[in-house]
Design a protein around this motif. Structure first.
Motif, PDB file in Angstrom:
ATOM      1  N   LEU A 159      -0.261  -8.682   0.704  1.00 51.80           N
ATOM      2  CA  LEU A 159      -0.458  -7.603  -0.270  1.00 51.80           C
ATOM      3  C   LEU A 159      -0.809  -6.299   0.445  1.00 51.80           C
ATOM      4  O   LEU A 159      -0.269  -5.241   0.137  1.00 51.80           O
ATOM      5  CB  LEU A 159      -1.564  -7.968  -1.261  1.00 51.80           C
ATOM      6  N   ARG A 191      -2.860  -0.498   5.235  1.00 51.21           N
ATOM      7  CA  ARG A 191      -1.765   0.254   4.622  1.00 51.21           C
ATOM      8  C   ARG A 191      -1.561   1.498   5.457  1.00 51.21           C
ATOM      9  O   ARG A 191      -2.519   2.160   5.818  1.00 51.21           O
ATOM     10  CB  ARG A 191      -2.122   0.645   3.189  1.00 51.21           C
ATOM     11  N   THR A 192      -0.335   1.795   5.760  1.00 48.80           N
ATOM     12  CA  THR A 192      -0.086   2.969   6.599  1.00 48.80           C
ATOM     13  C   THR A 192      -0.074   4.224   5.746  1.00 48.80           C
ATOM     14  O   THR A 192       0.237   4.173   4.591  1.00 48.80           O
ATOM     15  CB  THR A 192       1.272   2.857   7.322  1.00 48.80           C
ATOM     16  N   GLY A 235       1.422  -7.683  -7.693  1.00 47.47           N
ATOM     17  CA  GLY A 235       1.643  -8.309  -6.387  1.00 47.47           C
ATOM     18  C   GLY A 235       1.010  -9.679  -6.244  1.00 47.47           C
ATOM     19  O   GLY A 235       1.578 -10.586  -5.636  1.00 47.47           O
ATOM     20  N   ASP A 264       2.042  -4.723   2.071  1.00 45.51           N
ATOM     21  CA  ASP A 264       3.178  -4.542   1.169  1.00 45.51           C
ATOM     22  C   ASP A 264       4.391  -5.289   1.738  1.00 45.51           C
ATOM     23  O   ASP A 264       5.487  -4.743   1.846  1.00 45.51           O
ATOM     24  CB  ASP A 264       3.488  -3.037   0.996  1.00 45.51           C
ATOM     25  N   LEU A 266       6.423  -7.456   0.803  1.00 47.85           N
ATOM     26  CA  LEU A 266       7.365  -8.091  -0.110  1.00 47.85           C
ATOM     27  C   LEU A 266       8.012  -7.022  -0.966  1.00 47.85           C
ATOM     28  O   LEU A 266       7.458  -5.953  -1.154  1.00 47.85           O
ATOM     29  CB  LEU A 266       6.673  -9.127  -1.011  1.00 47.85           C
ATOM     30  N   GLN A 267       9.200  -7.327  -1.445  1.00 44.94           N
ATOM     31  CA  GLN A 267       9.813  -6.477  -2.466  1.00 44.94           C
ATOM     32  C   GLN A 267      10.065  -7.330  -3.703  1.00 44.94           C
ATOM     33  O   GLN A 267       9.290  -7.300  -4.645  1.00 44.94           O
ATOM     34  CB  GLN A 267      11.094  -5.821  -1.932  1.00 44.94           C
ATOM     35  N   GLU A 322       4.225   4.335   0.311  1.00 48.98           N
ATOM     36  CA  GLU A 322       4.333   3.024   0.957  1.00 48.98           C
ATOM     37  C   GLU A 322       5.539   2.247   0.426  1.00 48.98           C
ATOM     38  O   GLU A 322       6.285   1.627   1.183  1.00 48.98           O
ATOM     39  CB  GLU A 322       3.038   2.236   0.745  1.00 48.98           C
ATOM     40  N   HIS A 323       5.737   2.275  -0.880  1.00 49.24           N
ATOM     41  CA  HIS A 323       6.891   1.577  -1.448  1.00 49.24           C
ATOM     42  C   HIS A 323       8.196   2.246  -1.021  1.00 49.24           C
ATOM     43  O   HIS A 323       9.206   1.563  -0.809  1.00 49.24           O
ATOM     44  CB  HIS A 323       6.788   1.506  -2.971  1.00 49.24           C
ATOM     45  N   ARG A 328       7.060  -5.865   8.044  1.00 47.16           N
ATOM     46  CA  ARG A 328       5.812  -5.941   7.301  1.00 47.16           C
ATOM     47  C   ARG A 328       5.252  -7.361   7.293  1.00 47.16           C
ATOM     48  O   ARG A 328       4.033  -7.552   7.296  1.00 47.16           O
ATOM     49  CB  ARG A 328       6.050  -5.472   5.861  1.00 47.16           C
ATOM     50  N   SER A 387       0.140   5.714  -2.718  1.00 45.19           N
ATOM     51  CA  SER A 387       0.668   4.368  -2.510  1.00 45.19           C
ATOM     52  C   SER A 387      -0.054   3.351  -3.379  1.00 45.19           C
ATOM     53  O   SER A 387      -0.830   2.527  -2.895  1.00 45.19           O
ATOM     54  CB  SER A 387       0.555   3.992  -1.036  1.00 45.19           C
ATOM     55  N   LEU A 388       0.220   3.413  -4.674  1.00 38.43           N
ATOM     56  CA  LEU A 388      -0.322   2.375  -5.556  1.00 38.43           C
ATOM     57  C   LEU A 388       0.285   1.034  -5.141  1.00 38.43           C
ATOM     58  O   LEU A 388       1.487   0.931  -4.980  1.00 38.43           O
ATOM     59  CB  LEU A 388       0.057   2.698  -7.006  1.00 38.43           C
ATOM     60  N   PRO A 389      -0.548  -0.007  -4.938  1.00 38.84           N
ATOM     61  CA  PRO A 389       0.034  -1.316  -4.576  1.00 38.84           C
ATOM     62  C   PRO A 389       0.895  -1.858  -5.713  1.00 38.84           C
ATOM     63  O   PRO A 389       0.704  -1.498  -6.875  1.00 38.84           O
ATOM     64  CB  PRO A 389      -1.186  -2.210  -4.366  1.00 38.84           C
ATOM     65  N   LYS A 390       1.824  -2.735  -5.363  1.00 37.00           N
ATOM     66  CA  LYS A 390       2.671  -3.418  -6.360  1.00 37.00           C
ATOM     67  C   LYS A 390       1.781  -3.932  -7.483  1.00 37.00           C
ATOM     68  O   LYS A 390       0.820  -4.666  -7.223  1.00 37.00           O
ATOM     69  CB  LYS A 390       3.389  -4.577  -5.670  1.00 37.00           C
ATOM     70  N   ASN A 435      10.464  -2.149  -7.025  1.00 34.67           N
ATOM     71  CA  ASN A 435       9.140  -1.685  -7.435  1.00 34.67           C
ATOM     72  C   ASN A 435       9.172  -0.581  -8.487  1.00 34.67           C
ATOM     73  O   ASN A 435       8.282   0.277  -8.539  1.00 34.67           O
ATOM     74  CB  ASN A 435       8.288  -1.257  -6.228  1.00 34.67           C
TER      75      ASN A 435
END
Lengths: 719, 159
Positions: B93, B158-159, A216, B96, B98-99, A612-613, B142, A210-213, A86
């Motif tokens: 999504l 989202r935690t 994504g 989260d 996935l990586q 989060e990432h 996840r 925690s910006l989302p991917k 990420n």
């Protein structure tokens, strides 16, 4: 000094050479309208992040650059690549933070050797501590430049201007203008060095959250195109002939059966034999139609691996790769004065990366220029390999890295790019080569196996007075101890590895932590001390202590379960600027089967960029680590990998996942370090400690319990 | 090369397929649906998972020629409703989950099938259904959370 040590480590672990020897314009990327900010690097670290030669366009020490187009689109160019860690998201956050541009307006061009400045590679957890600050500087400089333009245009002082949401505004006169509109067809260029200021973490607004991917959605819909998904018009599918065993020499091969197949191109060039066909299944048939004759060259077996690694570590074998030992005081004096002495040997098996997207490349030659799309962590390194392999100048080669289906250190080399390019050259059409899973196992490289000897002495109070550690082959990462010891001798002994080996997430830090932390546990047993207590007595590093305490507290270490058949272990460590501690609880069944029941880890890597990432990375590294800790091992015999398939090589799956709890310590006062690697290092020693706690059996070989604890092969001393 | 009639994501397709060619190869190379991935070639990792009449199937070990023209083949590309994500996709999504994302299409297709079969799976049922899938980035907790949250009808938190 520290940088040099880091480079040496990667150099050692990247020492493998290309498997083949074949029989042997500058890009106007700055001709743009809008704002262009060039980030140059200080001379001191030009070696890592700048480039070595002036054979590419742009300033010779360019590290990254940023462009703001007239429509407001911000494009940042970096040689780093996205492999699931990420970085695309975290670097976007860095830009948004400094530029005050909306996240949606920011695009990253990553790992394209025509467009992005030279970068050594995406490894060593360097993107966050090194590239992110550079990109921040570029974005900050762009913001200031835009403010100056607006100030000129409106005839107002710069300090009265504010920048937000991609606009510069002047509150007193109620004026507001979009970034892109400010440039009005001109090109505004600014170059800056490493010394320009960036915002401290306490002032971050986009980073730290925690910006989302960022893309994504493309991944959950299947829309993202990995290298292995690409199919340019007219593309052929390539396959490469592999030897039956390592070191086997091709004596003869008849290409004619393959050549007789419709549309098939077959190539023999030196050691290389490959085929390409319009259809994937036909390429497979063409490969099978070849009847090669091989001369088998005797190869070592895994049976005597650890003995062999010691033998191979003769002083001459690692010439040029052997770092000097780290010596403080005198270990023999320290041992003589010690109240207790302990010696033990630890071993670590070869393990495989198994990136779920296999190594893949698509190559196309056009007008004497080669373009290769490939999943690699070293686009510029692969570019060099291609230029060398085809004896063309570097400006005739472009490598583009689509966001890749993981790597973990396994995609540093470019042999698959070379293979695709060789076939494409013969075919006169684009060719795609995607390694099969078996090729991955047999012809990639592994995390090095190793033998580690530790000798220590402690005084009656449980303080180390002597510490000696020798690592044979697995690598020098994190070989130095964080524990205080007045007398130390720590040495890495390179060896001739029977299997191809290279980088892996965390490098040898995992092996060295396994040995060191297991040994600290053994000292605790000897001294009848709690494993946490023996560590506390020998540590001064407050960051290390903080993660140990945080993990212990969350785990409930002091009031841990004393249920028969269960046990708990604790371990910690430091590497690449970040700290981890892990507590593990295992259950050992009557038949010796080990189940990891609970894993708690505390992690600290300075100021957190994306909580989060980060949590996701830490969890992933911990769980990946449990594979190598408990059951992953490459088996080989006479140059053949015996378990080259997922049905034969066990990886962590859903059922292996313990109750998992990650504590993140956010140190906004410290620079952000990378986080993809270090969390892996604490798992194996914590699990080994837990198994000892449950059974009284001290396991000193990774994997610890591929077939359970009671089996003799895991309890006998090795080495 | 023989041709086959397939029903893929609701559309009839006439494709060329070798006698031994896998469904995965046909989907990816003939039809251009590259969402299903090659990961192991022996049905061990789940990255190639598609639905055949709603049943999760490993496309890498399924011969294309064995599939009849009336069998509904659903790939990851057929899971969303146009631009509207399927709740499982949204939950991935949100959690989260996935990586690198390479295993994600197979995971999502399997999860969709699980939730159709068992709309309220407990964690043990989720793990059982997903055990045949490998996420080498190890986002397993996840993924379980995403499926659990989908079953609860809420977006994954989202935690």
């Amino acid at each position: 000094m520290e940088e040099d040590a880091f480079l040496d480590v990667e150099r050692y672990e990247l020492s493998e050479r290309l498997p083949y020897r074949f029989a042997v314009d500058r890009r106007g990327f700055l001709q743009l309208v809008g704002v262009v900010v060039l980030v140059t690097v200080a001379r001191s670290d030009a070696q890592e992040s700048g480039r070595r030669s002036a054979d590419e366009s742009g300033p010779s020490d360019l590290a990254a650059w940023l462009h703001i187009a007239e429509d407001g689109t911000v494009t940042v160019y970096t040689g780093k690549v996205e492999v699931g860690q990420n970085a695309r998201t975290s670097l976007t956050q860095a830009v948004a933070d400094e530029l005050h541009a909306p996240v949606e307006a920011i695009r990253l061009v990553m790992g394209d050797t025509d467009l992005t400045p030279y970068d050594m590679g995406t490894f060593g957890s360097r993107t966050t501590p090194v590239m992110a600050p550079r990109i921040r500087r570029a974005a900050a400089a762009a913001r200031e430049l835009l403010k100056e333009e607006a100030a000129k245009e409106w005839g107002v002082p710069v300090p009265e201007l504010e920048v937000a949401d991609g606009h510069v505004s002047h509150a007193p006169s109620r004026r507001r203008i979009a970034f892109g509109s400010l440039t009005r067809g001109r090109k505004l260029v600014r170059a800056l060095g490493e010394d320009s200021p960036t915002s401290p973490a306490a002032q971050w607004t986009v980073a730290g959250r925690s910006l989302p991917k960022v893309d994504g959605r493309d991944f959950v819909t299947g829309r993202h195109r990995y290298t292995s998904d690409l199919a340019p018009a007219g593309m052929l599918h390539g396959r490469v002939l592999r030897p039956p065993a390592i070191g086997a020499v091709l004596e003869s091969v008849d290409l004619s059966p393959a050549e007789a197949m419709a549309g098939v191109v077959a190539v023999r060039d030196g050691d290389f034999v490959g085929v390409a066909a319009p259809r994937a299944d036909v390429a497979g048939q063409a490969l099978e139609s070849l009847k090669p004759a091989w001369k088998i060259v005797p190869q070592p077996s895994g049976r005597d691996l650890y003995k062999d690694l010691r033998k191979a570590a003769a002083p001459s074998s690692g010439e040029g790769r052997r770092p000097p030992p780290f010596v403080v005081g005198s270990v023999s004096d320290g041992l003589a004065a010690a109240d207790h002495r302990l010696e033990s040997t630890y071993t670590v098996a070869y393990i495989a990366h198994i990136p779920l997207e296999p190594r893949a490349a698509v190559a196309e030659w056009a007008e004497g220029r080669l373009t290769v799309w490939t999943g690699t962590q070293r686009p510029f390194g692969v570019k060099d390999e291609l230029a060398q392999a085809f004896r063309v100048s570097e400006d005739k080669v472009r490598v583009i890295v689509p966001d890749t289906g993981s790597a973990y250190g396994g995609k540093h080399t470019g042999e698959y790019a070379v293979e695709a390019a060789r076939l494409a050259k013969a075919a006169g059409r684009p060719v795609k080569v995607v390694w099969s899973r078996e090729e991955e196992f047999r012809w990639g490289y592994f995390r090095p196996a190793g033998v580690i000897d530790v000798r220590s002495g402690v005084d009656a109070a449980g303080k180390l007075v002597a510490w000696e550690m020798h690592n044979y082959n697995s690598g020098p990462s994190a070989i130095r101890t964080s524990y205080v010891a007045p007398n130390q001798h720590i040495e890495f002994h390179p060896a001739e590895s029977p299997l191809r080996q290279g980088s892996y997430r965390g490098l040898a830090a995992t092996a060295n932590h396994f040995a060191r932390e297991s040994h600290m546990d053994e000292l605790a047993t000897l001294l009848k001390l709690d494993p946490l207590e023996v560590r506390r007595r020998n540590l001064e590093d407050k960051r290390f202590l903080a993660v140990l305490d945080a993990a212990a507290e969350r785990f409930g270490w002091q009031k841990r379960s004393r249920t028969p058949g269960r046990g708990c272990g604790i371990a910690g460590g430091f590497e690449k600027g970040s700290y981890v501690a892990a507590c593990a609880e295992v259950g050992v069944d009557g038949d010796g089967t080990v189940r990891l029941l609970r894993l708690v880890a505390a992690f600290e890597c300075g100021a957190i960029v994306n909580p989060e990432h980060l949590r996701n990375q830490v969890e992933g590294a911990l769980l990946m680590g449990l594979g190598g800790a408990l059951f992953e091992a490459v088996e080989f015999d006479e140059g053949k990998i015996l378990n080259p398939r997922l049905s034969l090589y066990r990886v962590p799956r859903f059922k292996d996942v313990p109750e998992l709890d990650v504590v993140l310590l956010d140190r906004k006062d410290l620079a952000s370090a990378g986080a993809g690697e270090t969390p892996i290092v604490g798992v194996a020693p914590a699990v080994a400690g837990a198994i000892f706690d449950a059974t009284g059996v001290r396991l000193r070989a990774m994997p610890l319990a591929p077939r359970g604890v009671a089996k003799p092969e895991t309890t006998s001393a090795k080495g | 090369v023989p041709t086959l009639d397939l029903l893929v994501n609701g559309a009839r397709r006439r494709v060329e397929a070798g006698a031994q060619e896998s469904l995965l190869s046909v989907l990816r190379n003939e039809i251009g649906l590259t969402g299903a991935k090659y990961g192991c070639g022996e049905g061990q990792c789940g990255a190639c998972t598609v639905l055949l009449d709603g049943r999760p199937t490993r496309a890498c070990v399924t011969q294309a020629s064995a599939i009849g023209p009336k069998t509904a083949v659903t790939t990851i590309e057929g899971i969303a409703d146009g631009e509207r994500l399927h709740p499982v996709q949204q939950a991935f999504l949100d959690a989260d989950a996935l990586q690198c994302g390479y295993c994600t299409p197979g995971m999502i297709v399997e999860a969709v099938a699980l939730l159709r079969r068992n709309p309220r799976p407990d964690d043990a049922a989720i793990v059982e259904a997903m055990q045949g899938h490998v996420c080498r980035c190890c986002t397993y907790p996840r993924i379980v959370r995403a499926i659990r949250e989908t079953a609860r009808g809420g977006a994954g938190k989202r935690t």
